[in-house]
Design a protein around this motif. Structure first.
Motif, mmCIF file in Angstrom:
data_model
loop_
_atom_site.group_PDB
_atom_site.id
_atom_site.type_symbol
_atom_site.label_atom_id
_atom_site.label_comp_id
_atom_site.label_asym_id
_atom_site.label_seq_id
_atom_site.Cartn_x
_atom_site.Cartn_y
_atom_site.Cartn_z
ATOM 1 N N GLY A 158 -3.121 1.536 -6.317
ATOM 2 C CA GLY A 158 -2.436 2.714 -5.800
ATOM 3 C C GLY A 158 -2.990 3.154 -4.460
ATOM 4 N N MET A 159 -4.299 3.060 -4.309
ATOM 5 C CA MET A 159 -4.925 3.427 -3.043
ATOM 6 C C MET A 159 -4.486 2.466 -1.939
ATOM 7 S SD MET A 159 -8.967 4.009 -2.278
ATOM 8 C CE MET A 159 -9.367 2.307 -2.575
ATOM 9 N N LYS A 160 -4.472 1.190 -2.227
ATOM 10 C CA LYS A 160 -4.051 0.203 -1.227
ATOM 11 C C LYS A 160 -2.570 0.357 -0.892
ATOM 12 C CE LYS A 160 -7.819 -1.654 -0.266
ATOM 13 N NZ LYS A 160 -8.366 -1.432 1.077
ATOM 14 N N HIS A 161 -1.742 0.684 -1.877
ATOM 15 C CA HIS A 161 -0.332 0.898 -1.619
ATOM 16 C C HIS A 161 -0.125 2.128 -0.727
ATOM 17 C CE1 HIS A 161 3.979 0.866 -2.075
ATOM 18 N NE2 HIS A 161 3.946 2.102 -2.562
ATOM 19 N N GLY A 162 -0.908 3.174 -0.978
ATOM 20 C CA GLY A 162 -0.843 4.364 -0.137
ATOM 21 C C GLY A 162 -1.258 4.081 1.287
ATOM 22 N N GLU A 163 -2.283 3.244 1.467
ATOM 23 C CA GLU A 163 -2.703 2.859 2.812
ATOM 24 C C GLU A 163 -1.610 2.051 3.504
ATOM 25 O OE1 GLU A 163 -6.357 0.754 2.361
ATOM 26 O OE2 GLU A 163 -7.484 2.540 1.823
ATOM 27 N N TYR A 164 -0.964 1.176 2.759
ATOM 28 C CA TYR A 164 0.117 0.379 3.310
ATOM 29 C C TYR A 164 1.285 1.269 3.742
ATOM 30 C CZ TYR A 164 4.144 -2.756 3.390
ATOM 31 O OH TYR A 164 5.289 -3.415 3.756
ATOM 32 N N ARG A 165 1.620 2.249 2.902
ATOM 33 C CA ARG A 165 2.729 3.151 3.222
ATOM 34 C C ARG A 165 2.416 4.023 4.435
ATOM 35 N NH1 ARG A 165 7.417 4.112 -0.143
ATOM 36 N NH2 ARG A 165 7.382 5.906 1.224
ATOM 37 N N THR A 166 1.140 4.359 4.637
ATOM 38 C CA THR A 166 0.768 5.203 5.767
ATOM 39 C C THR A 166 0.894 4.452 7.086
ATOM 40 O OG1 THR A 166 -1.000 5.870 4.283
ATOM 41 C CG2 THR A 166 -0.895 6.979 6.320
ATOM 42 N N VAL A 167 0.608 3.183 7.063
ATOM 43 C CA VAL A 167 0.659 2.379 8.286
ATOM 44 C C VAL A 167 2.094 2.149 8.707
ATOM 45 C CG1 VAL A 167 0.111 0.129 9.269
ATOM 46 C CG2 VAL A 167 -1.542 1.281 7.825
ATOM 47 N N ARG A 168 2.983 1.931 7.761
ATOM 48 C CA ARG A 168 4.361 1.594 8.093
ATOM 49 C C ARG A 168 5.167 2.785 8.423
ATOM 50 N NH1 ARG A 168 6.272 -3.755 7.830
ATOM 51 N NH2 ARG A 168 4.366 -4.874 7.623
#
Length: 61
Positions: free
Chosen positions: A51-61
């Motif tokens: 979930g943390m990695k998915h949140g980081e991915y969503r923040t970048v895009r």
């Protein structure tokens, strides 16, 4: 409300503790502490990390 790492882990620990206490009323405590709790903690760590990695991915895009 901003969730930083400490608050997020605190909420996760609280949910796991409540679930463990609830399960000891239904199942044998030995079974809960030796089999259910370790698998609950392992799943929580994996789900939190993903979930943390998915949140980081969503923040970048």
């Amino acid at each position: 409300m901003d969730f930083d790492f400490g608050r997020s882990v605190g909420v996760l620990v609280a949910i796991t503790a409540v679930a463990t206490i609830g399960l000891t009323n239904v199942m044998a405590p030995g079974t809960v502490f030796m089999m259910v709790l370790p698998s609950m903690v392992a799943f929580a760590v994996v789900a939190f990390f993903l979930g943390m990695k998915h949140g980081e991915y969503r923040t970048v895009r």
